[in-house]
Motif scaffolding. Structure first.
Motif, PDB file in Angstrom:
ATOM      1  N   ALA A  24       0.840  -0.799   0.042  1.00 40.34           N
ATOM      2  CA  ALA A  24      -0.220  -0.005  -0.144  1.00 40.34           C
ATOM      3  C   ALA A  24       0.878   1.310   0.430  1.00 40.34           C
ATOM      4  O   ALA A  24       2.111   1.317   1.068  1.00 40.34           O
ATOM      5  N   SER A  25       0.376   1.996  -0.892  1.00 40.39           N
ATOM      6  CA  SER A  25       1.229   3.448  -0.400  1.00 40.39           C
ATOM      7  C   SER A  25       0.537   4.436  -1.114  1.00 40.39           C
ATOM      8  O   SER A  25      -0.458   4.369  -1.247  1.00 40.39           O
ATOM      9  N   ILE A  28      -1.564   7.236   3.013  1.00 36.25           N
ATOM     10  CA  ILE A  28      -2.425   6.095   4.975  1.00 36.25           C
ATOM     11  C   ILE A  28      -2.334   6.331   6.319  1.00 36.25           C
ATOM     12  O   ILE A  28      -0.296   7.341   6.425  1.00 36.25           O
ATOM     13  N   SER A  30      -3.568   4.867   8.846  1.00 36.52           N
ATOM     14  CA  SER A  30      -3.198   3.705   9.223  1.00 36.52           C
ATOM     15  C   SER A  30      -4.156   2.118   8.381  1.00 36.52           C
ATOM     16  O   SER A  30      -4.656   3.263   7.920  1.00 36.52           O
ATOM     17  N   ILE A  31      -3.319   0.939   8.223  1.00 37.52           N
ATOM     18  CA  ILE A  31      -3.752   0.188   7.606  1.00 37.52           C
ATOM     19  C   ILE A  31      -4.835  -0.717   8.475  1.00 37.52           C
ATOM     20  O   ILE A  31      -3.830  -1.270   9.723  1.00 37.52           O
ATOM     21  N   SER A  53      -5.702  -5.581  12.227  1.00 38.79           N
ATOM     22  CA  SER A  53      -4.592  -4.864  12.350  1.00 38.79           C
ATOM     23  C   SER A  53      -4.096  -5.039  13.768  1.00 38.79           C
ATOM     24  O   SER A  53      -2.722  -5.250  14.222  1.00 38.79           O
ATOM     25  N   ARG A  71       1.899  -9.430   7.951  1.00 37.80           N
ATOM     26  CA  ARG A  71       1.668  -7.965   7.366  1.00 37.80           C
ATOM     27  C   ARG A  71       2.963  -7.726   8.161  1.00 37.80           C
ATOM     28  O   ARG A  71       3.549  -8.400   9.093  1.00 37.80           O
ATOM     29  N   ASN A  73       3.952  -4.322   9.448  1.00 35.01           N
ATOM     30  CA  ASN A  73       3.773  -2.993   8.784  1.00 35.01           C
ATOM     31  C   ASN A  73       4.353  -1.323   8.576  1.00 35.01           C
ATOM     32  O   ASN A  73       3.393  -0.817   8.134  1.00 35.01           O
ATOM     33  N   LYS A  75       6.077  -1.955   6.580  1.00 34.33           N
ATOM     34  CA  LYS A  75       6.448  -1.334   5.358  1.00 34.33           C
ATOM     35  C   LYS A  75       4.935  -1.767   5.052  1.00 34.33           C
ATOM     36  O   LYS A  75       4.814  -0.786   2.916  1.00 34.33           O
ATOM     37  N   ASN A  76       4.031  -1.557   5.300  1.00 36.92           N
ATOM     38  CA  ASN A  76       2.898  -0.797   4.255  1.00 36.92           C
ATOM     39  C   ASN A  76       2.355  -1.971   3.653  1.00 36.92           C
ATOM     40  O   ASN A  76       1.810  -1.831   2.658  1.00 36.92           O
ATOM     41  N   THR A  77       3.087  -3.439   3.889  1.00 37.22           N
ATOM     42  CA  THR A  77       2.371  -4.990   2.985  1.00 37.22           C
ATOM     43  C   THR A  77       2.559  -5.766   3.906  1.00 37.22           C
ATOM     44  O   THR A  77       2.669  -5.750   5.072  1.00 37.22           O
ATOM     45  N   VAL A  99      -8.940   1.383   4.861  1.00 37.12           N
ATOM     46  CA  VAL A  99      -7.549   1.813   5.639  1.00 37.12           C
ATOM     47  C   VAL A  99      -7.831   3.282   5.605  1.00 37.12           C
ATOM     48  O   VAL A  99      -8.669   3.895   5.387  1.00 37.12           O
TER      49      VAL A  99
END
Length: 121
Positions: A24-25, A28, A30-31, A53, A71, A73, A75-77, A99
């Motif tokens: 994710a980019s 953001i 938070s995811i 989360s 996940r 976090n 790296k938002n991946t 998101v």
């Protein structure tokens, strides 16, 4: 705007493994929860794996014990490790993420463009 980009799909023989990534980019905050879905030709899209989360996970019965969602976090991946792949796992795989964006931390749902996974027998 937020973008989700899946990668890691491809062609693999039955019994093999693949690791999918959903990166994710964008703006953001938070995811939250993220899900991996798949859709095979002529079939409805189905949820394969889900992670909150807090790291709690759930899996479709058809992939339990073979797939692992995780996940990173920082790296938002989010990843989907797929082992012992079967021909019936062949599908287009998508990730979906809730998101938090904007000044008021609104939760919005985003989809990636998908990646093809093909398992040959």
């Amino acid at each position: 705007q937020v973008q989700l980009v899946e990668s890691g799909g491809g062609l693999v023989q039955a019994g093999g493994s693949l690791r999918l990534s959903c990166a994710a980019s964008g703006k953001i905050l938070s995811i939250n929860a993220v899900g991996w879905y798949r859709q095979a030709p002529g079939k409805q899209r189905e949820l394969v794996a889900h992670i909150t989360s807090g790291g709690n996970t759930n899996y479709a019965d058809s992939v339990k014990g073979r797939f692992t969602i995780s996940r990173d976090n920082a790296k938002n991946t989010v990843y989907l490790q797929m082992n012992s792949l079967k021909p019936e796992d062949t599908a287009y795989y998508y990730c979906n993420a809730d998101v938090a964006v904007g000044t008021f931390w609104r939760i919005k749902s985003y989809w990636g463009q998908g990646t093809q996974v093909t398992v040959s027998s």
